[in-house]
Design a protein around this motif. Structure first.
Motif, PDB file in Angstrom:
ATOM      1  N   THR A   1     -16.068  62.608  52.738  1.00  0.00           N
ATOM      2  CA  THR A   1     -14.989  62.323  51.808  1.00  0.00           C
ATOM      3  C   THR A   1     -14.847  60.816  51.617  1.00  0.00           C
ATOM      4  OG1 THR A   1     -12.651  62.760  51.353  1.00  0.00           O
ATOM      5  CG2 THR A   1     -13.255  62.541  53.669  1.00  0.00           C
ATOM      6  N   ASP A   2     -13.703  60.381  51.056  1.00  0.00           N
ATOM      7  CA  ASP A   2     -13.548  58.953  50.757  1.00  0.00           C
ATOM      8  C   ASP A   2     -12.817  58.179  51.854  1.00  0.00           C
ATOM      9  OD1 ASP A   2     -11.093  60.115  50.347  1.00  0.00           O
ATOM     10  OD2 ASP A   2     -10.827  59.400  48.302  1.00  0.00           O
ATOM     11  N   VAL A   3     -12.506  58.830  52.960  1.00  0.00           N
ATOM     12  CA  VAL A   3     -11.983  58.132  54.146  1.00  0.00           C
ATOM     13  C   VAL A   3     -12.935  58.479  55.297  1.00  0.00           C
ATOM     14  CG1 VAL A   3      -9.524  57.879  53.627  1.00  0.00           C
ATOM     15  CG2 VAL A   3     -10.375  60.072  54.437  1.00  0.00           C
TER      16      VAL A   3
ATOM     17  N   GLY B   1     -12.458  59.644  58.218  1.00  0.00           N
ATOM     18  CA  GLY B   1     -12.032  60.633  59.196  1.00  0.00           C
ATOM     19  C   GLY B   1     -10.590  61.021  58.970  1.00  0.00           C
TER      20      GLY B   1
ATOM     21  N   ASP C   1      -1.715  59.427  56.218  1.00  0.00           N
ATOM     22  CA  ASP C   1      -2.541  59.040  55.077  1.00  0.00           C
ATOM     23  C   ASP C   1      -2.693  57.516  55.047  1.00  0.00           C
ATOM     24  OD1 ASP C   1      -3.715  58.548  52.632  1.00  0.00           O
ATOM     25  OD2 ASP C   1      -2.541  60.087  51.583  1.00  0.00           O
TER      26      ASP C   1
ATOM     27  N   TYR D   1      -6.818  60.581  59.900  1.00  0.00           N
ATOM     28  CA  TYR D   1      -5.981  59.492  60.408  1.00  0.00           C
ATOM     29  C   TYR D   1      -4.638  60.030  60.891  1.00  0.00           C
ATOM     30  CZ  TYR D   1      -9.013  55.691  58.813  1.00  0.00           C
ATOM     31  OH  TYR D   1     -10.051  54.806  58.656  1.00  0.00           O
TER      32      TYR D   1
ATOM     33  N   THR E   1     -14.788  62.321  45.056  1.00  0.00           N
ATOM     34  CA  THR E   1     -15.143  60.894  44.936  1.00  0.00           C
ATOM     35  C   THR E   1     -16.578  60.653  45.393  1.00  0.00           C
ATOM     36  OG1 THR E   1     -13.823  60.727  46.931  1.00  0.00           O
ATOM     37  CG2 THR E   1     -13.007  59.558  45.016  1.00  0.00           C
TER      38      THR E   1
ATOM     39  N   ALA F   1      -1.148  66.943  54.347  1.00  0.00           N
ATOM     40  CA  ALA F   1      -2.296  66.030  54.507  1.00  0.00           C
ATOM     41  C   ALA F   1      -3.502  66.672  53.835  1.00  0.00           C
ATOM     42  CB  ALA F   1      -2.583  65.784  55.985  1.00  0.00           C
ATOM     43  N   LYS F   2      -3.805  66.234  52.611  1.00  0.00           N
ATOM     44  CA  LYS F   2      -4.776  67.016  51.829  1.00  0.00           C
ATOM     45  C   LYS F   2      -6.230  66.715  52.191  1.00  0.00           C
ATOM     46  CE  LYS F   2      -5.245  64.002  47.900  1.00  0.00           C
ATOM     47  NZ  LYS F   2      -5.685  63.926  46.551  1.00  0.00           N
TER      48      LYS F   2
ATOM     49  N   ARG G   1      -3.466  55.673  52.840  1.00  0.00           N
ATOM     50  CA  ARG G   1      -2.959  55.081  51.599  1.00  0.00           C
ATOM     51  C   ARG G   1      -1.466  54.781  51.686  1.00  0.00           C
ATOM     52  NH1 ARG G   1      -7.177  56.333  47.877  1.00  0.00           N
ATOM     53  NH2 ARG G   1      -8.281  58.101  48.765  1.00  0.00           N
TER      54      ARG G   1
ATOM     55  N   GLY H   1     -16.999  65.745  48.664  1.00  0.00           N
ATOM     56  CA  GLY H   1     -15.793  65.848  47.838  1.00  0.00           C
ATOM     57  C   GLY H   1     -15.940  65.095  46.526  1.00  0.00           C
TER      58      GLY H   1
HETATM   59  P1  ADP Z   1     -12.178  65.002  48.605  1.00  0.00           P
HETATM   60  O1  ADP Z   1     -12.209  64.775  47.144  1.00  0.00           O
HETATM   61  O2  ADP Z   1     -13.318  64.361  49.327  1.00  0.00           O
HETATM   62  O3  ADP Z   1     -11.995  66.441  48.980  1.00  0.00           O
HETATM   63  P2  ADP Z   1      -9.362  64.528  49.068  1.00  0.00           P
HETATM   64  O4  ADP Z   1      -8.734  63.570  48.126  1.00  0.00           O
HETATM   65  O5  ADP Z   1      -9.131  65.969  48.868  1.00  0.00           O
HETATM   66  O6  ADP Z   1     -10.927  64.185  49.134  1.00  0.00           O
HETATM   67  O7  ADP Z   1      -8.919  64.174  50.563  1.00  0.00           O
HETATM   68  C1  ADP Z   1      -9.089  62.877  51.079  1.00  0.00           C
HETATM   69  C2  ADP Z   1      -7.779  62.113  50.976  1.00  0.00           C
HETATM   70  O8  ADP Z   1      -6.821  62.692  51.849  1.00  0.00           O
HETATM   71  C3  ADP Z   1      -7.841  60.679  51.442  1.00  0.00           C
HETATM   72  O9  ADP Z   1      -8.269  59.817  50.421  1.00  0.00           O
HETATM   73  C4  ADP Z   1      -6.412  60.386  51.882  1.00  0.00           C
HETATM   74  O10 ADP Z   1      -5.682  59.669  50.923  1.00  0.00           O
HETATM   75  C5  ADP Z   1      -5.783  61.765  52.033  1.00  0.00           C
HETATM   76  N1  ADP Z   1      -5.149  61.974  53.325  1.00  0.00           N
HETATM   77  C6  ADP Z   1      -3.896  62.483  53.503  1.00  0.00           C
HETATM   78  N2  ADP Z   1      -3.573  62.531  54.792  1.00  0.00           N
HETATM   79  C7  ADP Z   1      -4.634  62.044  55.479  1.00  0.00           C
HETATM   80  C8  ADP Z   1      -4.914  61.855  56.877  1.00  0.00           C
HETATM   81  N3  ADP Z   1      -4.022  62.170  57.814  1.00  0.00           N
HETATM   82  N4  ADP Z   1      -6.107  61.341  57.221  1.00  0.00           N
HETATM   83  C9  ADP Z   1      -7.019  61.027  56.285  1.00  0.00           C
HETATM   84  N5  ADP Z   1      -6.817  61.176  54.953  1.00  0.00           N
HETATM   85  C10 ADP Z   1      -5.639  61.686  54.542  1.00  0.00           C
END
Ligand code: ADP
Ligand code: ASP
Ligand code: MG
Length: 412
Positions: free
Chosen positions: A174-176, A178, A183, A180, A11, A209-210, A185, A9
């Motif tokens: 991605t930046d998390v 897994g 979110d 959760y 980041t 939840a993106k 954040r 992704g």
């Molecule tokens: P990428 O650029 O890697 O596609 P995104 O920003 O599209 O990343 O998606 C990752 C983000 O999704 C995370 O940083 C987090 O803030 C958000 N997010 C929203 N809901 C959740 C969730 N339930 N579990 C994990 N991340 C979530």
């Protein structure tokens, strides 16, 4: 050789350094013997910048040119990733969507993938290439124009490639680390899930939840793609991250699996519409023809043959909805006293397959919100989710209170 799909992704490819780090991860899988298809997003922030440029240049833009511009961020990262791999002596080359070709519908800015022929890339694998780096998010229409798959669409590119190439797994970096319970954040108590059922992930994604684009989860479910979400910033084992899988593969789960939210909603009300058979059909046909995606709907109890009709839709479609309703009023097909748009709302939802067999979940949700003094404006439910529309300023509070009340920080 078995094929693996790895998606990075925004980041995870935000700088040359991060691209190098991602390429090293790819190198590890190549060394294990996989032929790898890498799907890349644009550098983080890039797509937003490109969208901004289009809007500034032409507010009523030609969607084909919008796609030509906003798809370009992925071209840069695909080329850079291929170069980085070559520097590491990994045989790699980049592919733009049209070169594969990723064949899509012609619904510009939200196209659907229809077919991905595998012969071009497979032929290269046979000749010794080990990594195909593909620009995510983009494809080509039957008319030969560049298309994009909607925001977050690289996830869908990745899953579609995994299905087309019968990949052993589709890893979404991605930046998390897994998926959760909500979110991370928004709630510090959010807990990483080891596994989540397709149905739950589908609802969470479509409710805001993106972390995965909704369409990617749909495709993974349909084509039985083994889908994993994990961090590109940590050393990874084969069991890291979150596996999105069939519900039968999950032994124990909480009644509520997660809390999702969406800030980009607006609530619209037509005050005092004539309550007659066909009125809902007339209103919502007009909205749909204007391209408004209506989400929640409530019709109030009628008094003296008049009623109020309320719905929610994405914030940026309010203008379009207003125009459609004014036109319908002028042409005499509907009649209302007033139209109100409330832009300061958010949708908060709880999701869990356990709701199918547990009663009282909705009552508990409403009680929790009431204890916090949060007023509910609209409610919708389905078999495995309950959504409420509330004032946006209470969104974080609502998410945290629900996360606490349903004890999501504890595993079942
Ligand atoms: P990428 O650029 O890697 O596609 P995104 O920003 O599209 O990343 O998606 C990752 C983000 O999704 C995370 O940083 C987090 O803030 C958000 N997010 C929203 N809901 C959740 C969730 N339930 N579990 C994990 N991340 C979530
Ligand atoms: N770059 C695109 C976006 O920001 C696609 C993606 O990252 O998945 O929406
Ligand atoms: Mg994303």
């Amino acid at each position: 050789m078995p094929v693996l799909v790895m998606k990075f992704g925004g980041t995870s490819v935000a700088t040359l350094d991060r691209i190098r780090r991602a390429a090293k991860r790819v190198g590890v899988e190549v060394a294990k013997g996989y032929d790898v298809i890498v799907i890349v997003s644009a550098m983080s922030g890039k797509t937003n910048e490109l969208v901004g440029w289009v809007n500034e240049t032409s507010p009523m833009y030609d969607a084909r040119e919008y796609d030509a511009v906003v798809s370009s961020g992925e071209n840069v990262t695909a080329g850079l990733m291929a170069l980085t791999l070559q520097e590491m002596d990994v045989p790699a080359r980049s592919w733009q969507g049209w070169q594969v070709p990723v064949k899509t519908t012609s619904a510009h800015s939200s196209a659907r993938i229809e077919e991905i022929p595998s012969d071009n890339i497979m032929a290269k694998f046979k000749q010794g290439m080990r990594v195909a780096v593909v620009a995510g998010f983009q494809g080509v229409s039957p008319e030969g124009r560049i298309t994009t798959l909607g925001r977050g669409g690289s996830d869908t590119t990745a899953v579609a490639f995994a299905a087309a190439f019968n990949a052993e797994r589709c890893d979404i970096y991605t930046d998390v680390d897994g998926v959760y319970t909500t979110d991370p954040r928004v709630s510090a108590k959010a807990r990483k899930l080891d596994k989540i059922a397709f149905e739950e992930m589908l609802e969470l994604a479509s409710l805001g939840a993106k972390v995965l684009q909704t369409r990617s989860v749909e495709l993974a479910m349909r084509y039985k793609v083994k889908l994993r979400v994990l961090s590109s910033f940590e050393e990874q084992s084969d069991t890291a991250g979150t596996l999105v899988c069939d519900e039968e593969e999950i032994m124990e789960s909480n009644v509520v699996a997660g809390v999702a939210f969406n800030r980009d909603e607006a609530k619209m009300t037509l005050v005092s519409v004539a309550d007659r058979p066909g009125i809902a059909a007339t209103i919502f046909t007009a909205l749909s023809e204007a391209g408004v995606n209506v989400d929640m709907i409530v019709q109030n109890i009628a008094e003296e043959g008049r009623t109020d009709m309320t719905w929610s839709c994405p914030n940026d479609q309010v203008k379009r909805a207003e125009k459609a309703m004014e036109q319908a009023k002028q042409s005499g097909v509907i009649n209302f006293d007033e139209m109100i748009a409330d832009m300061d709302v958010a949708k908060v939802s709880i999701v869990g397959i356990g709701m199918r067999s547990h009663t009282g979940v909705a009552a508990k949700m409403f009680q929790v919100l009431s204890n916090e003094g949060i007023n509910i404006k609209v409610i919708t439910t389905s078999e495995i989710k309950i959504s409420v529309l509330i004032d946006r300023k209470y969104m974080e509070l609502a998410v945290q209170a629900l996360h606490d009340a349903f004890e999501l920080e504890k595993a079942a």
